[in-house]
Design an enzyme around this catalytic site. Structure first.
Site, PDB file in Angstrom:
ATOM      1  N   GLY A  56      60.252  40.541  14.027  1.00  0.00           N
ATOM      2  CA  GLY A  56      61.470  41.200  13.564  1.00  0.00           C
ATOM      3  C   GLY A  56      62.133  42.114  14.562  1.00  0.00           C
ATOM      4  O   GLY A  56      63.175  42.695  14.255  1.00  0.00           O
ATOM      5  N   ILE A 108      50.520  38.092  15.505  1.00  0.00           N
ATOM      6  CA  ILE A 108      50.238  37.222  14.360  1.00  0.00           C
ATOM      7  C   ILE A 108      48.929  36.456  14.535  1.00  0.00           C
ATOM      8  O   ILE A 108      48.453  35.830  13.584  1.00  0.00           O
ATOM      9  CB  ILE A 108      51.388  36.228  14.079  1.00  0.00           C
ATOM     10  CG1 ILE A 108      51.682  35.354  15.296  1.00  0.00           C
ATOM     11  CG2 ILE A 108      52.623  36.970  13.604  1.00  0.00           C
ATOM     12  CD1 ILE A 108      52.635  34.206  14.997  1.00  0.00           C
ATOM     13  N   THR A 164      50.310  31.107  20.091  1.00  0.00           N
ATOM     14  CA  THR A 164      51.135  31.897  19.177  1.00  0.00           C
ATOM     15  C   THR A 164      51.762  31.035  18.096  1.00  0.00           C
ATOM     16  O   THR A 164      51.661  31.337  16.897  1.00  0.00           O
ATOM     17  CB  THR A 164      52.229  32.646  19.959  1.00  0.00           C
ATOM     18  OG1 THR A 164      51.616  33.582  20.837  1.00  0.00           O
ATOM     19  CG2 THR A 164      53.179  33.373  19.012  1.00  0.00           C
ATOM     20  N   THR A 219      63.210  25.119  14.646  1.00  0.00           N
ATOM     21  CA  THR A 219      64.287  24.804  15.588  1.00  0.00           C
ATOM     22  C   THR A 219      64.634  23.332  15.556  1.00  0.00           C
ATOM     23  O   THR A 219      63.785  22.490  15.226  1.00  0.00           O
ATOM     24  CB  THR A 219      63.850  25.191  17.013  1.00  0.00           C
ATOM     25  OG1 THR A 219      64.815  24.723  17.966  1.00  0.00           O
ATOM     26  CG2 THR A 219      62.501  24.575  17.370  1.00  0.00           C
ATOM     27  N   ASP A 220      65.862  23.010  15.959  1.00  0.00           N
ATOM     28  CA  ASP A 220      66.262  21.607  16.049  1.00  0.00           C
ATOM     29  C   ASP A 220      65.524  20.871  17.164  1.00  0.00           C
ATOM     30  O   ASP A 220      65.464  19.636  17.176  1.00  0.00           O
ATOM     31  CB  ASP A 220      67.773  21.473  16.242  1.00  0.00           C
ATOM     32  CG  ASP A 220      68.330  22.219  17.453  1.00  0.00           C
ATOM     33  OD1 ASP A 220      67.545  22.831  18.198  1.00  0.00           O
ATOM     34  OD2 ASP A 220      69.567  22.190  17.641  1.00  0.00           O
ATOM     35  N   GLU A 221      64.930  21.606  18.101  1.00  0.00           N
ATOM     36  CA  GLU A 221      64.274  20.966  19.235  1.00  0.00           C
ATOM     37  C   GLU A 221      63.054  20.144  18.832  1.00  0.00           C
ATOM     38  O   GLU A 221      62.582  19.311  19.604  1.00  0.00           O
ATOM     39  CB  GLU A 221      63.906  22.007  20.287  1.00  0.00           C
ATOM     40  CG  GLU A 221      65.127  22.657  20.916  1.00  0.00           C
ATOM     41  CD  GLU A 221      64.788  23.573  22.080  1.00  0.00           C
ATOM     42  OE1 GLU A 221      64.028  23.142  22.963  1.00  0.00           O
ATOM     43  OE2 GLU A 221      65.288  24.705  22.088  1.00  0.00           O
ATOM     44  N   TYR A 281      57.196  23.797  24.300  1.00  0.00           N
ATOM     45  CA  TYR A 281      57.745  24.681  23.272  1.00  0.00           C
ATOM     46  C   TYR A 281      58.073  23.909  22.003  1.00  0.00           C
ATOM     47  O   TYR A 281      57.638  24.278  20.902  1.00  0.00           O
ATOM     48  CB  TYR A 281      59.007  25.383  23.781  1.00  0.00           C
ATOM     49  CG  TYR A 281      59.870  25.924  22.667  1.00  0.00           C
ATOM     50  CD1 TYR A 281      59.380  26.890  21.789  1.00  0.00           C
ATOM     51  CD2 TYR A 281      61.171  25.458  22.457  1.00  0.00           C
ATOM     52  CE1 TYR A 281      60.152  27.380  20.744  1.00  0.00           C
ATOM     53  CE2 TYR A 281      61.950  25.943  21.427  1.00  0.00           C
ATOM     54  CZ  TYR A 281      61.442  26.899  20.571  1.00  0.00           C
ATOM     55  OH  TYR A 281      62.198  27.366  19.526  1.00  0.00           O
ATOM     56  N   LYS A 284      56.349  24.115  18.173  1.00  0.00           N
ATOM     57  CA  LYS A 284      57.098  24.406  16.947  1.00  0.00           C
ATOM     58  C   LYS A 284      56.949  23.264  15.933  1.00  0.00           C
ATOM     59  O   LYS A 284      56.836  23.507  14.729  1.00  0.00           O
ATOM     60  CB  LYS A 284      58.572  24.648  17.270  1.00  0.00           C
ATOM     61  CG  LYS A 284      58.839  25.965  17.989  1.00  0.00           C
ATOM     62  CD  LYS A 284      58.442  27.183  17.149  1.00  0.00           C
ATOM     63  CE  LYS A 284      59.377  27.382  15.960  1.00  0.00           C
ATOM     64  NZ  LYS A 284      59.026  28.625  15.205  1.00  0.00           N
ATOM     65  N   LYS A 327      68.263  33.464  27.903  1.00  0.00           N
ATOM     66  CA  LYS A 327      68.956  32.403  27.172  1.00  0.00           C
ATOM     67  C   LYS A 327      70.324  32.141  27.794  1.00  0.00           C
ATOM     68  O   LYS A 327      70.930  33.017  28.416  1.00  0.00           O
ATOM     69  CB  LYS A 327      69.099  32.781  25.699  1.00  0.00           C
ATOM     70  CG  LYS A 327      67.772  33.077  25.013  1.00  0.00           C
ATOM     71  CD  LYS A 327      66.842  31.893  24.962  1.00  0.00           C
ATOM     72  CE  LYS A 327      65.593  32.208  24.152  1.00  0.00           C
ATOM     73  NZ  LYS A 327      64.663  31.074  24.071  1.00  0.00           N
TER      74      LYS A 327
END
Length: 346
Positions: free
Chosen positions: A8, A62, A100, A125-127, A149, A153, A188
């Protein structure tokens, strides 16, 4: 209601938290928010309103099972943003991404299952879909990730879904287009282009700049997540698309125009070893089920973002030591791990 937001203090997560605390989402106007964030290079404690009475901050990972066992119980919902997210870094060193994004998601979901958390939204993500030449991905398309990455995901999506099927955790998954907005880390592409120009540098384009990306303002993305949190169906995936697709070359042209710069400020560099050529999401499902529509047009949003970075140099100058104002330090660290602290009011 108590909501735990992982990651966050990052770009998207902090926007979601600020919006929650400002009462912008129907049904969550008075919720208490706990932020769990490791405070890596990509997150910033100063992205959050430190003195807000309904915000508590915990610095932590996490992957830390004992911490999760203490922290998760008592929360009614969890929104899971925490992730390693930079493609180039994942190519250089994939291990932290799997640790992670996969194991961290597993440990978080296990803690949610044990604590009986009533609602979870996992932000993806769309990836994970790979690359698409024509048309757009629906939520039923096969996942074909091409970078470490994206693979991490995709794996985390499967892990999270398994906790719905096996342990009856009420979880939904969102997959979004490329985000942009204020407070985005300068690694980015949009903030990298903008801040490079603002510091007298050049834009660097991978290959011929022909890769196509779909763009979504962070405010629209977070509004969609809130809709999914409130009304999304358990076990379902929701694509969150934007209003425009652009080649990276076309994106560079738009930012050069805002900066009053010419094409002589562009340098071409070698393409990534893994470069997805095009992303495009069909987000009919979230439109039909939850009434979502992007509200911020790209031309307006990009102009606002350009001016935000121009006017908030102190926020990002640590990435360009030669441009750092005298006396400026990066003050996001120094919070003990596992310690809750009260939540700069923005």
């Amino acid at each position: 209601m108590r909501i735990l937001v992982t990651g966050g203090a990052g770009f998207i997560g902090s926007h979601f938290v600020r919006s929650l605390l400002n009462g912008r989402y129907v049904g969550f106007e008075d919720c208490d928010v706990t932020v769990l964030d490791k405070l890596t290079y990509a997150s910033d404690r100063n992205n959050l309103p430190a003195s807000h009475p309904r915000l508590a901050f915990v610095r932590g990972d996490i992957c830390d099972r004992p911490l999760l066992a203490d922290l998760v119980p008592g929360h009614d919902a969890v929104v899971h943003f925490a992730a390693e997210s930079h493609v180039d870094r994942s190519i250089d060193d994939p291990a932290p991404f799997f640790e992670t994004n996969v194991m961290g998601s597993h440990r978080l979901m296990a803690a949610c299952a044990r604590a009986g958390v009533g609602r979870v939204v996992h932000v993806s993500t769309d990836e994970v879909y790979g690359s698409i030449t024509d048309g757009a991905w629906t939520e039923r398309c096969v996942l074909e990730p091409n970078s470490p990455y994206a693979a991490s995901k995709a794996a985390s999506d499967h892990v999270v879904r398994s906790y719905w099927r096996t342990f009856d955790v009420d979880v939904s998954i969102t997959r979004c287009a490329n985000n942009y907005g204020p407070y985005q880390h300068v690694e980015k592409v949009i903030p990298r282009f903008v801040t490079s120009l603002l510091t007298g540098g050049d834009i660097t384009l991978h290959g011929d700049g022909g890769a196509v990306r779909e763009w979504l303002h962070v405010d629209d993305h977070c509004r969609a997540i809130a809709l999914v949190l409130g009304k999304g169906r358990a076990g379902e995936v929701y694509n969150i698309g934007g209003d425009i697709e652009l080649t990276n070359k076309a994106l560079a042209e738009k930012i050069l125009l805002l900066a009053g710069a010419g094409w002589d400020r562009v340098r071409h560099v070698a393409d990534r070893k893994v470069q997805d050529q095009r992303y495009s999401l069909d987000y009919t499902k979230i439109q039909d089920e939850l009434g979502f529509e992007p509200q911020i047009r790209f031309a307006e949003g990009l102009s606002e973002v350009f001016h935000w970075y121009r006017e908030n140099r102190a926020w990002w100058a640590h990435a360009y030591p030669e441009a750092r104002p005298a006396g400026l330090t990066n003050s996001v660290r120094g919070i003990p791990v596992g310690r809750a602290v009260p939540a700069p009011v923005h």
